[in-house]
Design a protein around this motif. Structure first.
Motif, mmCIF file in Angstrom:
data_model
loop_
_atom_site.group_PDB
_atom_site.id
_atom_site.type_symbol
_atom_site.label_atom_id
_atom_site.label_comp_id
_atom_site.label_asym_id
_atom_site.label_seq_id
_atom_site.Cartn_x
_atom_site.Cartn_y
_atom_site.Cartn_z
ATOM 1 N N HIS A 149 -1.497 -5.859 3.382
ATOM 2 C CA HIS A 149 -1.760 -5.062 4.027
ATOM 3 C C HIS A 149 -0.450 -5.319 5.422
ATOM 4 C CE1 HIS A 149 -3.260 -1.246 5.587
ATOM 5 N NE2 HIS A 149 -3.496 -2.258 7.441
ATOM 6 N N HIS A 150 -1.347 -6.474 6.276
ATOM 7 C CA HIS A 150 0.020 -7.146 7.040
ATOM 8 C C HIS A 150 0.958 -7.081 7.326
ATOM 9 C CE1 HIS A 150 -3.054 -7.969 9.684
ATOM 10 N NE2 HIS A 150 -3.580 -8.897 8.908
ATOM 11 N N LEU A 151 1.343 -8.125 5.945
ATOM 12 C CA LEU A 151 2.435 -7.767 5.142
ATOM 13 C C LEU A 151 4.081 -6.263 4.924
ATOM 14 C CD1 LEU A 151 5.149 -9.172 3.787
ATOM 15 C CD2 LEU A 151 4.480 -8.737 1.877
ATOM 16 N N LEU A 152 2.580 -5.131 4.642
ATOM 17 C CA LEU A 152 3.629 -4.138 4.805
ATOM 18 C C LEU A 152 3.914 -3.251 6.053
ATOM 19 C CD1 LEU A 152 2.187 -2.397 2.082
ATOM 20 C CD2 LEU A 152 3.824 -3.188 1.725
ATOM 21 N N HIS A 153 2.685 -3.776 7.167
ATOM 22 C CA HIS A 153 2.796 -3.789 8.639
ATOM 23 C C HIS A 153 4.219 -4.194 9.143
ATOM 24 C CE1 HIS A 153 1.315 -2.498 12.799
ATOM 25 N NE2 HIS A 153 1.432 -3.608 13.098
ATOM 26 N N GLN A 154 4.356 -5.804 8.609
ATOM 27 C CA GLN A 154 4.684 -6.437 9.379
ATOM 28 C C GLN A 154 7.096 -6.084 8.781
ATOM 29 O OE1 GLN A 154 4.925 -10.433 7.576
ATOM 30 N NE2 GLN A 154 5.158 -11.328 10.058
ATOM 31 N N LEU A 155 6.516 -5.203 7.912
ATOM 32 C CA LEU A 155 8.228 -4.484 7.183
ATOM 33 C C LEU A 155 7.952 -3.791 7.419
ATOM 34 C CD1 LEU A 155 7.570 -6.168 3.325
ATOM 35 C CD2 LEU A 155 9.180 -7.162 5.681
ATOM 36 N N GLY A 156 7.080 -2.825 8.264
ATOM 37 C CA GLY A 156 7.717 -1.384 9.282
ATOM 38 C C GLY A 156 7.157 -0.585 7.797
ATOM 39 N N PRO B 231 4.571 1.788 5.981
ATOM 40 C CA PRO B 231 2.976 2.530 5.714
ATOM 41 C C PRO B 231 2.628 2.459 4.094
ATOM 42 C CG PRO B 231 4.771 4.273 6.240
ATOM 43 C CD PRO B 231 5.341 3.488 6.284
ATOM 44 N N ALA B 232 1.556 1.856 4.577
ATOM 45 C CA ALA B 232 0.874 1.767 3.201
ATOM 46 C C ALA B 232 0.534 2.397 2.279
ATOM 47 C CB ALA B 232 -0.330 0.618 3.502
ATOM 48 N N GLN B 233 0.644 3.862 2.506
ATOM 49 C CA GLN B 233 0.877 4.672 1.963
ATOM 50 C C GLN B 233 2.225 5.229 1.373
ATOM 51 O OE1 GLN B 233 0.092 4.977 4.773
ATOM 52 N NE2 GLN B 233 1.317 6.767 5.894
ATOM 53 N N GLU B 234 3.020 4.675 1.222
ATOM 54 C CA GLU B 234 4.599 4.956 1.227
ATOM 55 C C GLU B 234 5.243 4.285 0.108
ATOM 56 O OE1 GLU B 234 7.092 5.972 3.913
ATOM 57 O OE2 GLU B 234 6.359 7.669 4.688
ATOM 58 N N VAL B 235 3.979 3.321 -0.104
ATOM 59 C CA VAL B 235 4.527 2.269 -0.531
ATOM 60 C C VAL B 235 3.873 1.692 -2.365
ATOM 61 C CG1 VAL B 235 4.845 -0.856 -0.770
ATOM 62 C CG2 VAL B 235 5.253 0.613 1.162
ATOM 63 N N HIS B 236 3.852 1.759 -3.277
ATOM 64 C CA HIS B 236 3.616 1.402 -4.289
ATOM 65 C C HIS B 236 4.319 0.068 -4.734
ATOM 66 C CE1 HIS B 236 2.244 2.026 -8.858
ATOM 67 N NE2 HIS B 236 2.999 1.586 -9.300
ATOM 68 N N VAL B 237 3.116 -0.385 -4.910
ATOM 69 C CA VAL B 237 2.747 -1.973 -5.357
ATOM 70 C C VAL B 237 2.772 -2.844 -6.660
ATOM 71 C CG1 VAL B 237 2.157 -3.933 -4.474
ATOM 72 C CG2 VAL B 237 2.593 -2.570 -2.399
ATOM 73 N N VAL B 238 3.327 -3.110 -7.126
ATOM 74 C CA VAL B 238 3.597 -3.999 -8.307
ATOM 75 C C VAL B 238 3.194 -5.473 -8.362
ATOM 76 C CG1 VAL B 238 5.032 -4.172 -10.707
ATOM 77 C CG2 VAL B 238 5.013 -2.128 -8.945
ATOM 78 N N PRO B 239 2.445 -5.649 -8.833
ATOM 79 C CA PRO B 239 1.641 -6.974 -8.743
ATOM 80 C C PRO B 239 3.283 -7.775 -9.506
ATOM 81 C CG PRO B 239 0.678 -6.262 -10.426
ATOM 82 C CD PRO B 239 1.123 -5.398 -9.402
ATOM 83 N N GLU B 240 3.094 -9.198 -9.468
ATOM 84 C CA GLU B 240 4.493 -10.200 -9.892
ATOM 85 C C GLU B 240 3.991 -10.662 -11.589
ATOM 86 O OE1 GLU B 240 3.234 -14.601 -9.302
ATOM 87 O OE2 GLU B 240 5.354 -14.760 -9.009
ATOM 88 N N GLY B 241 5.724 -9.669 -11.731
ATOM 89 C CA GLY B 241 5.500 -10.408 -13.959
ATOM 90 C C GLY B 241 5.151 -8.049 -13.956
#
Ligand SMILES: Cc1ncc(COP(=O)(O)O)c(C=O)c1O
Length: 313
Positions: free
Chosen positions: A134-141, A143-153
């Motif tokens: 959550h902090h990382l996304l915030h730092q990168l500017g 919004p969490a609802q706009e990003v699809h996060v895929v785990p490593e691998g």
């Protein structure tokens, strides 16, 4: 473009039958499902792990896909290529400090439009913590609802869902097999393949070769992915050659001799370790007088050849 219909597969993946002196001596037949030939950029098991993540990202109205990996990551490489191919921006969170120059993998990724952000190794270890992310996304500017996060691998349930389609990609050239062999990093690919095999090839046993040291924990992860529903697979944990991306002289010598006999390229991090394990276990069986003559094996070539650029062979 509607992602529901995206595909890079326009024809079946080649299934190549292999002849070597040791296969001849052990009387075993070996086919290789050449996922490395799937696409020049989106190679190996990666397309299968990414496909449903892209579909889901679009369905969920996300504008960007973000994932994690090292400087030579096959996953980051394929994610960047897929994002560019289908027009979805990608972000790669890269383990470690930026070097003086980009690796060949990251150079490709940047050329395909991926944005890179580096995390120190200690922060990188926290990448699966919800608050940290959550902090990382915030730092990168972002919004969490706009990003699809895929785990490593690419090892989430959508990745496993895609890996259930791997065997079908071989089409009619796929024979019937006693055993299927493949590399395990997170176990997601094995989970998908074993789920599909349990339905379509109930007599076939799937063998995963852990490419990292202390891979026993993968059994739990595979059980989670498959809801503990399967008993058609096993995991071998003694063929890591010292650990993830560690290479022994013995492994390199084997890869060179296999390549000169068959002209099929292997990478030393994943597919080389699998082929080594097949050779070693068959020749051990022969020495001990255990039956293997007549066995039919399929090895899944999961790609990874781009990563070879980082390793002197
Ligand atoms: C070339 C290659 N083969 C095999 C694997 C292992 O796949 P999994 O992490 O699903 O076990 C990976 C890593 O994802 C890979 O890059």
């Amino acid at each position: 473009m509607v992602f529901e219909s995206i595909d890079v597969l326009d024809k079946p993946v080649p299934v190549q039958s292999v002849n070597t002196q040791w296969l001849y001596e052990t009387g075993v037949s070996l086919d290789i499902l050449r996922l490395d030939e799937l696409d020049p950029e989106i190679s190996g098991n990666k397309w299968f792990k990414l496909k449903h993540n892209f579909i889901e990202a679009q369905r969920g109205g996300r504008s960007t896909i973000l994932s994690f990996g090292g400087a030579w990551s096959n996953h980051i490489h394929a994610l960047a290529a897929t994002g560019q191919r289908f027009g979805m921006p990608t972000i790669g969170i890269i383990r470690g400090e930026p070097g003086e120059s980009l690796s060949a993998t990251l150079t490709d990724a940047v050329n395909w439009g991926m944005q890179l952000h580096y995390l120190s190794r200690s922060d990188y270890r926290r990448k699966n913590e919800v608050v940290f992310l959550h902090h990382l996304l915030h730092q990168l500017g972002l919004p969490a609802q706009e990003v699809h996060v895929v785990p490593e691998g690419g090892s989430n349930s959508l990745g496993v869902q895609g890996c259930c389609e791997i065997l079908a990609a071989g089409g009619a050239s796929l024979g019937s097999y006693d055993e299927i062999w493949l590399a395990c990093g997170t176990g997601a690919t094995l989970s998908g393949v074993a789920l599909a095999a349990s339905k379509d090839m109930p007599e076939t046993r799937v063998t995963g070769v852990a490419v990292l040291k202390g891979g026993d924990f993968l059994r739990n992860d595979i059980d989670k992915h498959t809801i503990q529903s399967l008993d058609n697979w096993r995991l071998l944990t003694d063929y890591h050659h010292g650990g993830y991306a560690r290479i022994t002289k013995e492994l390199l010598a084997f890869i060179k001799s296999f390549e000169s006999e068959t002209a099929i390229p292997l990478d030393p991090v994943y597919t080389g370790k699998v082929m080594f394990a097949i050779w070693y276990s068959l020749t051990e069986n022969l020495k001990q007088g255990l039956p293997c003559r007549g066995k039919r094996l399929l090895m899944i070539h999961t790609g990874g050849l781009q990563g070879r650029r980082g390793i002197k062979i």
